[in-house]
Design a protein around this motif. Structure first.
Motif, PDB file in Angstrom:
ATOM      1  N   THR A 170      -3.974   4.539  -6.998  1.00  0.00           N
ATOM      2  CA  THR A 170      -2.614   4.997  -6.735  1.00  0.00           C
ATOM      3  C   THR A 170      -1.627   4.312  -7.681  1.00  0.00           C
ATOM      4  O   THR A 170      -1.550   3.083  -7.725  1.00  0.00           O
ATOM      5  CB  THR A 170      -2.216   4.699  -5.274  1.00  0.00           C
ATOM      6  N   SER A 227      -5.663   0.143  -0.691  1.00  0.00           N
ATOM      7  CA  SER A 227      -5.745   1.382  -1.477  1.00  0.00           C
ATOM      8  C   SER A 227      -7.161   1.919  -1.414  1.00  0.00           C
ATOM      9  O   SER A 227      -8.084   1.306  -1.961  1.00  0.00           O
ATOM     10  CB  SER A 227      -5.336   1.130  -2.930  1.00  0.00           C
ATOM     11  N   SER A 246      -2.234   4.207   4.103  1.00  0.00           N
ATOM     12  CA  SER A 246      -2.779   2.877   3.783  1.00  0.00           C
ATOM     13  C   SER A 246      -1.673   1.838   3.816  1.00  0.00           C
ATOM     14  O   SER A 246      -1.884   0.705   4.245  1.00  0.00           O
ATOM     15  CB  SER A 246      -3.445   2.902   2.398  1.00  0.00           C
ATOM     16  N   GLY A 294       0.856  -1.173   0.000  1.00  0.00           N
ATOM     17  CA  GLY A 294       0.000   0.000   0.000  1.00  0.00           C
ATOM     18  C   GLY A 294       0.892   1.223   0.000  1.00  0.00           C
ATOM     19  O   GLY A 294       2.110   1.117   0.157  1.00  0.00           O
ATOM     20  N   THR A 301     -10.307  -1.704  -0.209  1.00  0.00           N
ATOM     21  CA  THR A 301     -10.503  -0.389  -0.820  1.00  0.00           C
ATOM     22  C   THR A 301     -11.790   0.255  -0.330  1.00  0.00           C
ATOM     23  O   THR A 301     -12.558  -0.358   0.411  1.00  0.00           O
ATOM     24  CB  THR A 301     -10.543  -0.546  -2.350  1.00  0.00           C
ATOM     25  N   VAL A 317       0.740   1.504  -6.489  1.00  0.00           N
ATOM     26  CA  VAL A 317       0.047   0.278  -6.099  1.00  0.00           C
ATOM     27  C   VAL A 317      -0.559  -0.409  -7.323  1.00  0.00           C
ATOM     28  O   VAL A 317      -0.603  -1.647  -7.395  1.00  0.00           O
ATOM     29  CB  VAL A 317      -1.038   0.578  -5.038  1.00  0.00           C
ATOM     30  N   PHE A 321      -2.097   9.492  -5.824  1.00  0.00           N
ATOM     31  CA  PHE A 321      -1.574   9.681  -4.470  1.00  0.00           C
ATOM     32  C   PHE A 321      -0.283  10.486  -4.501  1.00  0.00           C
ATOM     33  O   PHE A 321      -0.071  11.392  -3.689  1.00  0.00           O
ATOM     34  CB  PHE A 321      -1.335   8.317  -3.827  1.00  0.00           C
TER      35      PHE A 321
END
Length: 206
Positions: free
Chosen positions: A97, A92, A53, A49, A118, A100, A149
């Motif tokens: 992101t 996530s 996260s 993550g 999620t 990820v 992100f």
């Protein structure tokens, strides 16, 4: 002191508890049971993550290790090569992101079984995942901040996917932590793992 009115911390705590409680009722029991069944299979588990996260994911990987499961954090120097059929758990909130997404795509190409935790039903990682746990929360409008992100971190525009606690809300991270700890508790029952077993795996050289 700035002279401004100090908000009551307990009120914020109560609000977060109410939001998480409401979220729990919206979760899928079937998906949760599927996630548990994948965790107890005999294979290596990888967790990843980004940002906060990612911190939740690292804590989860540690707890899995305490239960005797073969778990690793993606990107650590001691993390071994993944093999076909291994389990990859991704945390996530947005499912978008970039870093990820890259991990998900690489793991999929290597034959990994991907579980996504999620807050969004639809996302790029969701399209790749074999198993999905949705901790539903209403995200801010996409026009409010950049989608990735990495860009949000660099521009200071980071927000968790939660309202009304935005811009520094923590609904996804908080619910993900509670969910992962509840999963650990369930795994302890399934594996008949007692507290003595866990204590025996705690680090003793720090």
């Amino acid at each position: 002191m700035c002279g401004c009115e100090i908000p009551h911390v307990k009120d914020s705590m109560r609000l977060m508890i109410e939001e998480v409680a409401s979220l729990i009722d919206k979760m899928s029991d079937e998906k949760t049971e599927e996630f548990l069944s994948e965790l107890v299979k005999d294979r290596t588990i990888y967790v990843a993550g980004a940002g906060r996260s990612g911190l939740i994911g690292r804590a989860f990987a540690m707890r899995l290790m305490h239960l005797g499961l073969d778990s690793y954090v993606v990107g650590e120097t001691v993390t071994p090569a993944m093999e076909k059929g291994d389990l990859v758990i991704l945390f996530s909130g947005s499912g978008e992101t970039n870093s990820v997404v890259d991990i998900a795509e690489t793991a999929k190409s290597l034959g990994g079984f991907i579980c996504l935790i999620t807050s969004r039903e639809k996302s790029r990682i969701s399209d790749i995942a074999d198993c999905k746990i949705v901790l539903p929360s209403k995200p801010p409008n996409d026009t409010e901040w950049p989608n990735t992100f990495e860009v949000r971190q660099l521009t200071g525009g980071y927000k968790s996917l939660s309202l009304p606690l935005a811009p520094l809300g923590t609904l996804f991270e908080t619910s993900a932590m509670i969910f992962s700890d509840a999963v650990v508790a369930s795994l302890m029952e399934m594996k008949h793992c007692g507290i003595e077993d866990v204590i025996g795996r705690l680090s003793n050289i720090q």
